[in-house]
Scaffold this motif. Structure first.
Motif, mmCIF file in Angstrom:
data_model
loop_
_atom_site.group_PDB
_atom_site.id
_atom_site.type_symbol
_atom_site.label_atom_id
_atom_site.label_comp_id
_atom_site.label_asym_id
_atom_site.label_seq_id
_atom_site.Cartn_x
_atom_site.Cartn_y
_atom_site.Cartn_z
ATOM 1 N N UNK A 194 0.851 -1.192 0.000
ATOM 2 C CA UNK A 194 0.000 0.000 0.000
ATOM 3 C C UNK A 194 0.883 1.237 0.000
ATOM 4 N N UNK A 195 0.302 2.358 -0.311
ATOM 5 C CA UNK A 195 1.035 3.620 -0.277
ATOM 6 C C UNK A 195 1.423 3.922 1.162
ATOM 7 N N UNK A 196 2.686 4.201 1.449
ATOM 8 C CA UNK A 196 3.112 4.412 2.841
ATOM 9 C C UNK A 196 2.538 5.690 3.439
ATOM 10 N N UNK A 197 2.441 5.694 4.756
ATOM 11 C CA UNK A 197 1.985 6.879 5.490
ATOM 12 C C UNK A 197 3.131 7.882 5.635
ATOM 13 N N UNK A 198 2.768 9.057 6.098
ATOM 14 C CA UNK A 198 3.735 10.107 6.468
ATOM 15 C C UNK A 198 4.560 10.623 5.288
ATOM 16 N N UNK A 199 4.003 10.616 4.117
ATOM 17 C CA UNK A 199 4.689 11.285 3.013
ATOM 18 C C UNK A 199 4.482 12.786 3.190
ATOM 19 N N UNK A 200 5.545 13.589 3.235
ATOM 20 C CA UNK A 200 5.395 15.040 3.455
ATOM 21 C C UNK A 200 4.463 15.665 2.412
ATOM 22 N N UNK A 201 3.573 16.535 2.869
ATOM 23 C CA UNK A 201 2.566 17.112 1.974
ATOM 24 C C UNK A 201 3.166 18.072 0.947
ATOM 25 N N UNK A 202 4.383 18.559 1.193
ATOM 26 C CA UNK A 202 5.004 19.475 0.228
ATOM 27 C C UNK A 202 5.876 18.745 -0.791
ATOM 28 N N UNK A 203 5.735 17.421 -0.880
ATOM 29 C CA UNK A 203 6.534 16.613 -1.806
ATOM 30 C C UNK A 203 6.229 16.995 -3.252
ATOM 31 N N UNK A 204 7.285 17.004 -4.064
ATOM 32 C CA UNK A 204 7.130 17.307 -5.489
ATOM 33 C C UNK A 204 7.119 16.054 -6.353
ATOM 34 N N UNK A 205 7.818 15.018 -5.907
ATOM 35 C CA UNK A 205 7.920 13.812 -6.713
ATOM 36 C C UNK A 205 7.895 12.582 -5.812
ATOM 37 N N UNK A 206 7.065 11.584 -6.198
ATOM 38 C CA UNK A 206 6.961 10.341 -5.438
ATOM 39 C C UNK A 206 7.256 9.165 -6.356
#
Length: 365
Positions: A79-91
């Motif tokens: 699953x998509x991991x938690x706690x990805x910073x909301x200001x992320x530009x690229x995942x």
């Protein structure tokens, strides 16, 4: 800028065995792709990856986070991991075992520019999964298990890659409002003509579409009229009819190789006067398609591996010597049962040079 971006993206748009995307290459080119972008909310103006950014304090376990880029590939994630910073530009989530994109997986990520979900096991995308991604421009969903185009895609996407899935239907208004989409790659899906609903591509202004390795039996007639490139290779198209290209007057490059085409109706190519390159190789044509000599911008013609047994003196070049016509740089006629010694020298009078024509010998298998 638009044409430059398109050329950069085309090199990636051929359905081939899965090859991981090199995120560092994307980062290196990112400033070029975004040099004319406006980001009023970013204090660094157009420098989206400033070198002085500290490592992200909140980073999903096992991932690598730096300069607003989150790399979580090849981790066996389901699953998509938690706690990805909301200001992320690229995942980067490619090459995992993710099965579903849930409603809140990317909640609040309104600055996200690129999302890579290639080579997972995704079969379901929540209708609201992309609701906050107003700046998303690159979305890669190839090599998954999707059966239809995900609903409510962000309208500012520049490139959508969704090839090698199980999509057999393109629903009405599947791409509603996506006027910025330059490249749509959806090859290697079991998509037939009847699976494309009327109005599926309404309101789009796409430049490049590739639907190769599908189950098409005819040229789709409801694609965006803005198309400059259309690639339908490796399908089951049996013939080209006059009405096939009436809608696509801006076409400059056409790919119809590796089909079952036996005939091209007279007048079919007259609707696309700006055509520069056409691929009709590996079909079942018995003669050179009519109308090539009237296309003054045409420079490359692939006709090899057909059943062409003769070539007329005016098949490629205008009858009138003063008629304006760009010189051909490439005409391929090899692997046809044409007797090259019977071809008149004047047949190729509008070719740029001797090496511009490939005849060769014909050998029956």
């Amino acid at each position: 800028m638009r044409k430059f971006v398109l050329l950069c993206l085309l090199a990636l748009c051929h359905a081939k065995p899965y090859k991981p995307i090199n995120i560092m290459d994307v980062l290196r080119d990112h400033d070029i792709l975004m040099r004319d972008a406006d980001d009023d909310d970013d204090d660094d103006e157009n420098d989206l990856f400033p070198s002085w950014d500290p490592p992200e304090p909140d980073c999903p376990f096992g991932c690598q986070c730096s300069r607003r880029v989150v790399q979580c590939s090849d981790l066996g994630l389901i699953s998509v991991p938690d706690k990805i910073p909301v200001n992320t530009l690229m995942i980067d989530l490619q090459n995992n075992d993710i099965t579903e994109i849930k409603e809140d997986d990317f909640k609040g990520m309104d600055k996200l520019y690129a999302l890579y979900l290639v080579n997972n096991k995704i079969s379901k995308v929540h209708p609201k999964a992309f609701r906050s991604m107003e700046k998303l421009q690159l979305l890669y969903l190839s090599y998954n298990l999707l059966t239809q185009i995900p609903p409510n895609l962000p309208q500012n996407i520049l490139e959508l890659r969704i090839h090698d899935n199980k999509i057999n239907r393109v629903q009405k208004e599947a791409f509603k409002g996506m006027r910025s989409l330059h490249v749509l790659e959806m090859s290697a899906n079991p998509l037939a003509n009847k699976g494309i609903e009327l109005g599926a591509f309404d309101s789009m202004s796409t430049l490049y579409i590739r639907i190769a390795e599908a189950k098409l039996t005819a040229v789709p007639k409801d694609l965006p009229s803005s198309l400059t490139e259309l690639h339908l290779d490796y399908n089951n198209i049996a013939k080209v009819e006059v009405e096939d290209f009436l809608r696509y007057k801006n076409l400059m490059r056409l790919g119809l190789g590796f089909n079952q085409i036996k005939s091209v109706e007279n007048g079919s190519l007259a609707s696309i006067p700006n055509l520069r390159e056409v691929h009709l190789d590996n079909n079942k044509l018995k003669k050179v398609p009519p109308g090539l000599s009237s296309l003054k911008y045409l420079q490359v013609v692939y006709l090899h591996a057909n059943n062409i047994n003769s070539v007329g003196v005016n098949d490629f070049c205008p009858v009138r010597s003063r008629a304006k016509k760009n010189l051909y740089t490439g005409i391929s006629l090899f692997a046809n049962p044409v007797k090259y010694w019977d071809v008149q020298p004047a047949t190729f009078r509008c070719v740029s040079g001797r090496r511009g024509v490939q005849l060769g010998n014909f050998r029956r298998k």
